[in-house]
Write a protein that holds these residues in place. Structure first.
Motif, PDB file in Angstrom:
ATOM      1  N   ALA A   1       0.834  -1.211   0.000  1.00 55.50           N
ATOM      2  CA  ALA A   1       0.000   0.000   0.000  1.00 55.50           C
ATOM      3  C   ALA A   1       0.865   1.257   0.000  1.00 55.50           C
ATOM      4  O   ALA A   1       0.537   2.242  -0.669  1.00 55.50           O
TER       5      ALA A   1
ATOM      6  N   ALA B   1       2.168   1.683  -3.538  1.00 55.08           N
ATOM      7  CA  ALA B   1       1.091   2.169  -4.417  1.00 55.08           C
ATOM      8  C   ALA B   1       0.788   3.638  -4.133  1.00 55.08           C
ATOM      9  O   ALA B   1       0.577   4.433  -5.059  1.00 55.08           O
ATOM     10  N   GLY B   2       0.771   4.012  -2.874  1.00 56.92           N
ATOM     11  CA  GLY B   2       0.522   5.412  -2.511  1.00 56.92           C
ATOM     12  C   GLY B   2       1.612   6.329  -3.025  1.00 56.92           C
ATOM     13  O   GLY B   2       1.329   7.419  -3.535  1.00 56.92           O
TER      14      GLY B   2
ATOM     15  N   ARG C   1       1.463   7.130  -6.842  1.00 50.95           N
ATOM     16  CA  ARG C   1       0.519   8.169  -7.273  1.00 50.95           C
ATOM     17  C   ARG C   1       1.209   9.511  -7.489  1.00 50.95           C
ATOM     18  O   ARG C   1       0.807  10.284  -8.357  1.00 50.95           O
TER      19      ARG C   1
ATOM     20  N   SER D   1      -2.824   4.828   0.951  1.00 52.75           N
ATOM     21  CA  SER D   1      -3.430   5.119  -0.352  1.00 52.75           C
ATOM     22  C   SER D   1      -3.861   6.575  -0.495  1.00 52.75           C
ATOM     23  O   SER D   1      -4.031   7.056  -1.613  1.00 52.75           O
ATOM     24  N   ASP D   2      -4.041   7.301   0.602  1.00 51.22           N
ATOM     25  CA  ASP D   2      -4.448   8.708   0.480  1.00 51.22           C
ATOM     26  C   ASP D   2      -3.314   9.692   0.790  1.00 51.22           C
ATOM     27  O   ASP D   2      -3.548  10.870   1.003  1.00 51.22           O
TER      28      ASP D   2
END
Length: 179
Positions: free
Chosen positions: A82, A85-86, A89, A165-166
């Protein structure tokens, strides 16, 4: 952004095992620590000055916990995935970002690792991860991280994410995104 005249002071342990104080002017080129994964800081390895000139210049520093070095009977891989992936971005949107992941297993001098990352360059935004600030038993660590950011990157915005993720969303509340 952090003033070029602002100075960062932190300690590092040279190869001979002794500790010396290092004072580094913001924006100066100097050695600092970096994780084996590109774009991540740690006390375990030395910074390699080879830079991918096609990547956007880092503007965002993400401070969090290295899931592989948080004690407990749990599977760190989903959290590590995670985080990756974050961080991806940022690249997808043309925003340079690096992460500073520290361990809670006693393998890091947390203050030194975070101070080195903060002093590595001027940051527009520093995101402090939910793993640092959410658990009540991490309150002292959270206070330490906030005060390190205030001391070593006083011109940086501070943002907080809820999940890996954010992280990008947290940073974009404080920085402009390239068109």
């Amino acid at each position: 952004m952090q003033s070029a005249s602002a100075a960062c002071a932190f300690s590092r342990k040279p190869d001979d095992g002794t500790t010396d104080a290092v004072t580094r002017a913001a924006g100066a080129t100097d050695q600092y620590s970096i994780l084996p994964m590109p774009g991540h800081f740690t006390a375990a390895a030395t910074y390699d000055s080879t830079v991918d000139i096609t990547a956007p210049a880092p503007r965002v520093l993400v401070i969090g916990l290295d899931p592989y070095r948080v004690p407990g009977p749990w599977d760190p891989k989903p959290v590590a995935d995670a985080i990756e992936a974050g961080m991806a971005r940022f690249a997808e949107h043309g925003v340079g970002a690096e992460s500073c992941l520290v361990g809670l297993d006693g393998s890091d001098d947390v203050e030194t690792v975070i101070a080195a990352a903060l002093c590595a360059r001027p940051w527009e935004c520093v995101v402090i991860g939910g793993g640092v600030r959410k658990p009540d038993d991490q309150l002292e660590l959270f206070e330490q991280v906030v005060n390190l950011v205030r001391r070593h990157a006083p011109g940086s915005a501070i943002a907080f994410n809820a999940t890996p993720s954010d992280t990008f969303d947290a940073a974009t509340r404080w920085i402009d995104i390239p068109s």
